[in-house]
Design a protein around this motif. Sequence first.
Motif, PDB file in Angstrom:
ATOM      1  N   LEU A   6     -35.607  62.343 -22.566  1.00 46.29           N
ATOM      2  CA  LEU A   6     -36.570  61.712 -23.475  1.00 46.29           C
ATOM      3  C   LEU A   6     -37.032  62.669 -24.560  1.00 46.29           C
ATOM      4  CD1 LEU A   6     -39.025  59.650 -21.201  1.00 46.29           C
ATOM      5  CD2 LEU A   6     -36.970  58.865 -22.389  1.00 46.29           C
ATOM      6  N   TYR A  30     -36.767  64.722 -18.794  1.00 46.23           N
ATOM      7  CA  TYR A  30     -36.181  63.412 -18.521  1.00 46.23           C
ATOM      8  C   TYR A  30     -37.293  62.408 -18.221  1.00 46.23           C
ATOM      9  CZ  TYR A  30     -31.426  65.305 -18.203  1.00 46.23           C
ATOM     10  OH  TYR A  30     -30.207  65.872 -18.493  1.00 46.23           O
ATOM     11  N   ALA A  46     -35.313  52.766 -21.760  1.00 40.83           N
ATOM     12  CA  ALA A  46     -34.576  54.026 -21.724  1.00 40.83           C
ATOM     13  C   ALA A  46     -34.644  54.504 -20.286  1.00 40.83           C
ATOM     14  CB  ALA A  46     -35.183  55.055 -22.672  1.00 40.83           C
ATOM     15  N   PHE A 340     -34.507  60.314 -27.542  1.00 41.91           N
ATOM     16  CA  PHE A 340     -33.952  59.079 -26.999  1.00 41.91           C
ATOM     17  C   PHE A 340     -33.904  57.974 -28.032  1.00 41.91           C
ATOM     18  CE2 PHE A 340     -38.497  58.685 -26.546  1.00 41.91           C
ATOM     19  CZ  PHE A 340     -38.738  57.366 -26.914  1.00 41.91           C
ATOM     20  N   PRO A 349     -26.081  53.617 -23.216  1.00 41.59           N
ATOM     21  CA  PRO A 349     -26.776  54.633 -23.997  1.00 41.59           C
ATOM     22  C   PRO A 349     -25.924  55.103 -25.167  1.00 41.59           C
ATOM     23  CG  PRO A 349     -26.950  55.094 -21.638  1.00 41.59           C
ATOM     24  CD  PRO A 349     -25.956  53.981 -21.791  1.00 41.59           C
ATOM     25  N   LEU A 354     -27.884  60.683 -29.211  1.00 41.36           N
ATOM     26  CA  LEU A 354     -28.455  61.815 -28.482  1.00 41.36           C
ATOM     27  C   LEU A 354     -28.027  63.122 -29.117  1.00 41.36           C
ATOM     28  CD1 LEU A 354     -28.083  60.763 -24.749  1.00 41.36           C
ATOM     29  CD2 LEU A 354     -30.189  60.933 -26.063  1.00 41.36           C
TER      30      LEU A 354
END
Length: 359
Positions: A6, A30, A46, A340, A349, A354
């Motif tokens: 994140l 995370y 997410a 994220f 994802p 990222l």
Amino acid sequence: MHPVPLVATTRGYPPDGALAGGYAVENIHYGSIAVVDVAGRLLWSAGDPDFMTFTRSALKPFQALPFVLDDGPARFGLTRAELALLCASHSGEEKHLVGVTSILDKIGLDESHLACGCAAPLYYDAAGLPVPAERRWRTVHHNCSGKHSGFLAWCRLHGAPTEGYVDPAHPLQRAIRATLADCVQMTEDTLPMGIDGCSAPNYAMPLARLAHLYARLAQGSADARLGAALGDLFDAMTAHPDMVSGDARTDLAWMQAGGGDWVAKIGADAVQAIGIRSAGIGIAIKVADGAVRALHPATFAVLDQLGLLDATRRKHLEQYRAPPIKNARGVVAGDIHAVFTLDKPGSEPDFGQLIKNGL
């Protein structure tokens, strides 16, 4: 599903420095995020939107709900600001101490009945000030003393014993657990229970269920089942965000930015819940390692990606977008920023994004 990156922290020399090299990622936090509508349908996420999360202080409005459902605030003549304190993790400022004392006076008790313990006011940390070593703190200084005064008010309303009111077997705590289970449509035995920092029972639930609670709270009186009570709680919290939170605190900032449309409540160990009335959504965020420093950039990024930040709100909340990391001399050594991208249900994802975000 599992928590995903994140927020990242960076370290290095700034690009315009003498040894220009930019910043490199040093740490990754995370976590998981769930965004749902008023029916509880997952809209964006997410990580794991069903991550089992202890709600901590994000639960406070719903711990006050049995008292509000029983018309307790009117019975004792609580003001709207005092009702907001029942939902608060307050900073221990003078107005908070006065409010808690007023509630206790109205129910015929005093601070000796509070079972939350003593703790230094959150004001000092929020303001970046040292905690005075010579001070002796009282129970009213504890950030949960407003919630506990509401607990005691429920006991007085129902003629229940005030002794042992934080015991899970006490009628008050049984009422809270039953009401909460009904709200999230889970059976009581599937709500894991733990002891919160103030000694009251706290409950874990899937992150999306917490988001749904706040989607409903944001609708207030429009909620089909709990409209009047949720309306009172929403109105109190949004009218008095300074009582729910305090100076230089994030919940105050989120609700001020929302201008009466957003209701927000943080929880210990990096939990954040926000309800957006006009959008008909609830948001819940959990940073897996409990790092609060990662929570605020993540919250800013969620609001931004959902298109909720106009120029005025962005300016008001800019301090949370990518706060700098400074050393003891005040030199900027890096920053803390979100990495994220929210996904719709069923999507994969975006690893390319990222990488673009610095991972």
